[in-house]
Design an enzyme around this catalytic site. Structure first.
Site, short mmCIF file in Angstrom:
data_model
loop_
_atom_site.label_atom_id
_atom_site.label_comp_id
_atom_site.label_asym_id
_atom_site.label_seq_id
_atom_site.Cartn_x
_atom_site.Cartn_y
_atom_site.Cartn_z
CG HIS A 40 4.44 -3.29 0.23
ND1 HIS A 40 5.63 -2.87 -0.31
CD2 HIS A 40 3.68 -2.17 0.38
CE1 HIS A 40 5.62 -1.55 -0.48
NE2 HIS A 40 4.44 -1.12 -0.04
CD GLU A 42 6.67 -8.39 -1.76
OE1 GLU A 42 7.46 -8.14 -2.69
OE2 GLU A 42 5.74 -7.62 -1.42
CG LEU A 197 -14.66 16.37 -17.00
CD1 LEU A 197 -13.41 17.24 -17.07
CD2 LEU A 197 -14.79 15.52 -18.24
#
Length: 316
Positions: A40, A42, A197
């Protein structure tokens, strides 16, 4: 903004987040969450700061995460407290009910000053609309995309809709698909246009979703190739749409591109399930035309705003 530089699909279904550590007026570490399953923001910033993290202020996109059962990555709130961070600033609580408020509470118990800047919440949450929608409402953020001629047609009189817009607009749609988790169409679009798509190389392909109702779909349709998974829902009534969205959200879909056709658009609009619209307007007139590619088009069109409306002018 560090988090804004990260492609949305790189971390999906997690939110994009950044962290900057400041000590005595100097940035000592910064980082972003750049891939799902990776460290993450941090953790990245703390690693860069090293011993200089002690006594620093952490500015983060979202409330630092708290530990919970089944969590795959270490708790950022615990890591910040352990590193000696003295002050944490963030705009929004994490909407995940397993985390919301718990990260902030953990930091306060550790003696860290916690400051929530609510005036920045709208900007921060816009960066992760899909994540907040999935956590708060139990459904994806739905974006209606359509391409229309100047006379309001999405297809020629023959039913053909390839191509209403030019290549630059189609390239923009491919880039859009690469940024979103899933794309949804109805059986009518599959039968009329046989679309792939996919993002056509602009980035990762979205999950393909088809609402088929009672209409059979040909097994040779391009939505059933091996490029990316396709999910087919047999929807018999409009009320089923909310169930489809809940199901997609449970599978981690935070953003959904609603590509059509008009019957699908109308159903979602009537149900109040559209959050955003992106409309491509082509300088063509499709009324009475059999082929969008040969329909009359305006030469050197101009556009000006008239109140809340727009006036498009040009010679044919």
């Amino acid at each position: 903004m560090l988090s804004a530089r990260v492609p949305p699909r790189a971390v999906s279904p997690n939110p994009r987040a950044g962290c900057v550590l400041v000590n005595n007026g100097r940035v000592v570490g910064e980082g972003a969450h750049t891939r799902f399953g990776g460290p993450h923001a941090e953790a990245v910033a703390l690693k860069k700061a090293g011993i200089h993290a002690k006594g620093a202020t952490a500015y983060v996109t979202l409330e630092p995460c708290a530990p919970f059962a089944g969590k795959k990555t270490p708790s950022c709130a615990q890591a910040l407290a352990f590193a000696g961070i003295k002050h944490v600033v963030f705009p929004s609580l994490d909407p995940n009910p397993k985390v919301s408020g718990r990260g902030a509470a953990l930091l306060r118990r550790a003696g860290v000053r916690v400051e929530r800047r609510a005036e920045l919440a709208a900007e921060a949450e816009a960066l992760n609309r899909g994540f907040f929608s999935r956590m708060r409402r139990g459904r994806p953020w739905v974006i209606l995309k359509t391409a229309l001629s100047l006379d309001g047609k999405a297809a020629a009189a023959s039913g053909r809709s390839r191509w209403v817009t030019g290549k630059p607009a189609r390239d923009a749609v491919h880039a859009m698909r690469a940024e979103l988790d899933a794309i949804l169409v109805g059986a009518g679009t599959v039968l009329a246009d046989d679309p792939a798509l996919t993002s056509h190389g602009a980035g990762p392909n979205p999950l393909r979703v088809v609402l088929a109702g009672r209409r059979p779909l040909p097994p040779t349709a391009r939505v059933f190739d091996d490029a990316v998974p396709t999910v087919v829902y047999r929807v018999k009534k409009p009320g089923d749409l909310r169930g489809v969205l809940r199901d997609l959200a449970a599978d981690g879909v935070g953003t959904l591109l609603l590509e059509g056709g008009p019957t699908i658009h109308a159903a979602f609009l009537r149900a109040g399930l559209v959050d955003e619209a992106r409309v491509f307007l082509a300088p063509k007139l499709l009324s009475g035309a059999d082929d969008p590619n040969t329909a009359p088009r305006l030469k050197a069109p101009t556009m000006k705003k008239v109140g809340d409306d727009w006036l498009v002018e040009g010679l044919i």
